[in-house]
Structures are given as C-alpha cells and as structure tokens.
Design a protein around this motif. Structure first.
Motif, PDB file in Angstrom:
ATOM      1  N   SER A  66      30.768 -66.363  52.782  1.00  0.00           N
ATOM      2  CA  SER A  66      31.837 -66.987  52.000  1.00  0.00           C
ATOM      3  C   SER A  66      31.287 -67.786  50.824  1.00  0.00           C
ATOM      4  N   ARG A  67      29.973 -68.015  50.792  1.00  0.00           N
ATOM      5  CA  ARG A  67      29.347 -68.769  49.712  1.00  0.00           C
ATOM      6  C   ARG A  67      28.972 -67.893  48.520  1.00  0.00           C
ATOM      7  N   GLY A  68      29.387 -66.644  48.543  1.00  0.00           N
ATOM      8  CA  GLY A  68      29.130 -65.754  47.415  1.00  0.00           C
ATOM      9  C   GLY A  68      27.670 -65.406  47.245  1.00  0.00           C
ATOM     10  N   ASP A  69      27.124 -65.653  46.053  1.00  0.00           N
ATOM     11  CA  ASP A  69      25.750 -65.264  45.761  1.00  0.00           C
ATOM     12  C   ASP A  69      24.717 -66.253  46.293  1.00  0.00           C
ATOM     13  N   ALA A  70      25.157 -67.302  46.975  1.00  0.00           N
ATOM     14  CA  ALA A  70      24.235 -68.269  47.582  1.00  0.00           C
ATOM     15  C   ALA A  70      24.584 -68.433  49.061  1.00  0.00           C
ATOM     16  N   PRO A  71      24.412 -67.360  49.842  1.00  0.00           N
ATOM     17  CA  PRO A  71      24.909 -67.383  51.221  1.00  0.00           C
ATOM     18  C   PRO A  71      24.003 -68.090  52.227  1.00  0.00           C
ATOM     19  N   TYR A  72      22.783 -68.413  51.827  1.00  0.00           N
ATOM     20  CA  TYR A  72      21.818 -68.960  52.785  1.00  0.00           C
ATOM     21  C   TYR A  72      21.835 -70.487  52.766  1.00  0.00           C
ATOM     22  N   VAL A  73      21.975 -71.063  53.958  1.00  0.00           N
ATOM     23  CA  VAL A  73      22.025 -72.518  54.098  1.00  0.00           C
ATOM     24  C   VAL A  73      20.912 -72.938  55.065  1.00  0.00           C
ATOM     25  N   PRO A  74      19.933 -73.735  54.619  1.00  0.00           N
ATOM     26  CA  PRO A  74      18.863 -74.167  55.523  1.00  0.00           C
ATOM     27  C   PRO A  74      19.408 -75.074  56.621  1.00  0.00           C
ATOM     28  N   LEU A  75      18.913 -74.891  57.836  1.00  0.00           N
ATOM     29  CA  LEU A  75      19.389 -75.670  58.974  1.00  0.00           C
ATOM     30  C   LEU A  75      18.423 -76.769  59.398  1.00  0.00           C
ATOM     31  N   LEU A  76      17.195 -76.767  58.871  1.00  0.00           N
ATOM     32  CA  LEU A  76      16.225 -77.784  59.280  1.00  0.00           C
ATOM     33  C   LEU A  76      16.215 -78.951  58.298  1.00  0.00           C
ATOM     34  N   THR A  77      17.406 -79.424  57.986  1.00  0.00           N
ATOM     35  CA  THR A  77      17.562 -80.604  57.136  1.00  0.00           C
ATOM     36  C   THR A  77      18.104 -81.778  57.936  1.00  0.00           C
ATOM     37  N   ASP A  78      18.055 -81.664  59.261  1.00  0.00           N
ATOM     38  CA  ASP A  78      18.621 -82.695  60.138  1.00  0.00           C
ATOM     39  C   ASP A  78      17.789 -83.970  60.163  1.00  0.00           C
ATOM     40  N   LYS A  79      16.495 -83.857  59.790  1.00  0.00           N
ATOM     41  CA  LYS A  79      15.613 -85.018  59.740  1.00  0.00           C
ATOM     42  C   LYS A  79      14.476 -84.714  58.783  1.00  0.00           C
ATOM     43  N   PRO A  80      13.783 -85.747  58.294  1.00  0.00           N
ATOM     44  CA  PRO A  80      12.634 -85.476  57.412  1.00  0.00           C
ATOM     45  C   PRO A  80      11.508 -84.788  58.182  1.00  0.00           C
ATOM     46  N   ARG A  81      10.996 -83.717  57.625  1.00  0.00           N
ATOM     47  CA  ARG A  81       9.820 -83.048  58.183  1.00  0.00           C
ATOM     48  C   ARG A  81       8.813 -82.860  57.064  1.00  0.00           C
ATOM     49  N   ARG A  82       7.545 -83.058  57.395  1.00  0.00           N
ATOM     50  CA  ARG A  82       6.492 -82.907  56.398  1.00  0.00           C
ATOM     51  C   ARG A  82       5.517 -81.836  56.862  1.00  0.00           C
ATOM     52  N   VAL A  83       4.868 -81.212  55.888  1.00  0.00           N
ATOM     53  CA  VAL A  83       3.911 -80.148  56.172  1.00  0.00           C
ATOM     54  C   VAL A  83       2.605 -80.444  55.446  1.00  0.00           C
ATOM     55  N   VAL A  84       1.501 -80.223  56.144  1.00  0.00           N
ATOM     56  CA  VAL A  84       0.167 -80.329  55.554  1.00  0.00           C
ATOM     57  C   VAL A  84      -0.512 -78.976  55.726  1.00  0.00           C
ATOM     58  N   VAL A  85      -0.911 -78.374  54.611  1.00  0.00           N
ATOM     59  CA  VAL A  85      -1.602 -77.084  54.634  1.00  0.00           C
ATOM     60  C   VAL A  85      -3.064 -77.322  54.289  1.00  0.00           C
ATOM     61  N   LEU A  86      -3.951 -77.000  55.209  1.00  0.00           N
ATOM     62  CA  LEU A  86      -5.390 -77.220  55.049  1.00  0.00           C
ATOM     63  C   LEU A  86      -6.062 -75.860  55.033  1.00  0.00           C
ATOM     64  N   SER A  87      -6.587 -75.506  53.867  1.00  0.00           N
ATOM     65  CA  SER A  87      -6.999 -74.132  53.635  1.00  0.00           C
ATOM     66  C   SER A  87      -8.470 -74.023  53.244  1.00  0.00           C
ATOM     67  N   SER A  88      -8.922 -72.778  53.171  1.00  0.00           N
ATOM     68  CA  SER A  88     -10.275 -72.480  52.684  1.00  0.00           C
ATOM     69  C   SER A  88     -10.216 -71.184  51.903  1.00  0.00           C
ATOM     70  N   ARG A  89     -11.051 -71.116  50.868  1.00  0.00           N
ATOM     71  CA  ARG A  89     -11.031 -69.979  49.948  1.00  0.00           C
ATOM     72  C   ARG A  89     -12.448 -69.563  49.579  1.00  0.00           C
ATOM     73  N   GLY A  90     -12.624 -68.278  49.389  1.00  0.00           N
ATOM     74  CA  GLY A  90     -13.936 -67.803  48.976  1.00  0.00           C
ATOM     75  C   GLY A  90     -14.243 -68.115  47.526  1.00  0.00           C
ATOM     76  N   GLY A  91     -13.212 -68.068  46.683  1.00  0.00           N
ATOM     77  CA  GLY A  91     -13.389 -68.333  45.261  1.00  0.00           C
ATOM     78  C   GLY A  91     -13.091 -69.771  44.914  1.00  0.00           C
ATOM     79  N   HIS A  92     -12.670 -69.979  43.662  1.00  0.00           N
ATOM     80  CA  HIS A  92     -12.381 -71.344  43.224  1.00  0.00           C
ATOM     81  C   HIS A  92     -11.353 -71.295  42.108  1.00  0.00           C
ATOM     82  N   GLY A  93     -10.792 -72.457  41.789  1.00  0.00           N
ATOM     83  CA  GLY A  93      -9.797 -72.546  40.731  1.00  0.00           C
ATOM     84  C   GLY A  93      -8.436 -72.000  41.134  1.00  0.00           C
TER      85      GLY A  93
END
Length: 232
Positions: free
Chosen positions: A131-158
């Motif tokens: 029923s929302r037309g061209d924007a039909p997706y509604v995120p459900l994990l907005t009930d509380k603040p959540r934070r994400v930390v991504v800790l990565s490694s790479r062969g190259g640089h930049g």
C-alpha cells in the motif's frame, strides 16, 4: 546493560600475533570485545564463529518455507527456518553488533553473506507493505538504538570510504546497505590493510588499527548509558 553480539567470519582460525597465519579481523574483534568487557564486565556477549560454522545458505527448501504462510508450514519447513530464526532472535536481542570480517575478492566472506541472507526477513526484520506504492519496505529493527562495529582486514590499501581504491571494497558498503534496510544504520569500522605487502607497512597498519579499536571502544563507551532510566 548492553548486549553484544560478536560475529567472526574469517576462514582463518586464531588471532594474528598469537598463531602463525592467524586472522587479523579475529584479532581486532577480540580486542574490541575484551576491552569493552574490561570496562563493563556485566554486559553479556553472545558469540558466533561464522567462519568455523557457517549458516546454511539459502536454497529452494528455505525459500519454499519462508514464502509459505506461517500457519501453513509443515514440520520440515519449520525445521528449515529454525537456524535463520535463531540468527534473527540474536540480532533483535542485541544492542551492539561486533563483526570481524576480512575482505575476500572485493566483498564479504560467504559465511557472512549467508548470515545476511538469514537475517533480512520479510515480517521479521523488514515489512513489505504494497500500500506504500514505490516505497513498500519498512525496517522493523528501529525499536531501540543498535550500533554496529565492522572490524576488517584487506590485502591492499586505500580502500576506506573516500580512498583511491574505495570502489573495490564492497564489504562495508554491503553491510551498511543490508543492515540499514532493516533499520540499523549506526555503523563504525576499523581495518587492517597491506596484508599482501607485509613487512613494515603491515606492521604499521596493525598498530594503527589496534589504536583505532581502542579509540572506538572509548568513544562508544562514553556514549553508552551505565543504567537504564526508570520509566516516568
């Protein structure tokens, strides 16, 4: 109390600096969680080693079960979705998601992609409302603040955002897109680079990433309340 969900996705076991060929991303995520718990020992941590025990990838049985109305699923369908439901439940319960993940061939490791496929779920983490037309997706994990930390490694640089080779890094952008789609958009990151070069450049990058993890822990701790205010 902050509930941590700690994921590691590297195919390498162990930590860099502890065993030969140990994982840099595992070392960073371990450092983050260890420092966090040193400051807040009562915060619970749930751990999943996706690299050692990958989630089942989406297949025909999963799709058939997922798109069958819940009240019409048979026992086999319920069993096929059980792992995915457990992944979703863990994410919903968490306040801080810590992801250790190397960059493999410009993107995320297969086990982490399987985790993403398991937690982006219509009716569980995102709503589809035509029923929302061209924007039909509604995120459900907005009930509380959540934070994400991504800790990565790479062969190259930049390859950080704004870097000269950022276009070749689809790990963090993919995570930001998928997690933002379900309502989690407070995302931070630190990465080790120069793995393929080794030597002084790698050592300097490891030292810089370790300092970056320490600073990020301090920043996030300063933003985290020590107790939940009583309801008015």
């Amino acid at each position: 109390m902050t509930r941590l969900l700690h994921l590691d996705a590297s195919a390498r076991p162990g930590h860099h600096g502890v065993i030969a060929h140990g994982s840099h991303s595992r070392a960073l995520s371990h450092r983050f969680v260890t420092r966090w718990r040193a400051a807040r020992p009562d915060d619970p941590v749930r751990y999943r080693d996706l690299g050692a025990t990958p989630p089942q990838p989406v297949d025909h049985d999963w799709i058939r079960a997922e798109f069958t109305p819940r009240d019409r699923r048979d026992a086999q369908m319920v069993a096929r979705l059980a792992e995915s439901n457990a992944l979703v439940d863990e994410l919903i319960d968490s306040d801080l998601l810590v992801i250790g993940a190397p960059l493999y061939n410009f993107g995320m490791p297969v086990p982490l992609k399987a985790w993403i496929d398991g937690i982006v779920r219509i009716g569980r983490t995102v709503l589809f409302d035509p029923s929302r037309g061209d924007a039909p997706y509604v995120p459900l994990l907005t009930d509380k603040p959540r934070r994400v930390v991504v800790l990565s490694s790479r062969g190259g640089h930049g390859m950080d955002e704004g870097g000269p080779l950022a276009r070749m890094n689809h790990l963090e952008p993919h995570l930001r897109t998928a997690l933002g789609f379900i309502g989690i958009d407070d995302i931070h990151g630190v990465a080790v680079e120069h793995q393929e070069f080794g030597g002084e450049r790698l050592a300097a990058s490891v030292a810089s990433a370790n300092a970056g993890v320490d600073a990020l822990v301090d920043t996030l701790l300063a933003e985290t309340p020590t107790s939940v205010p009583a309801a008015a």
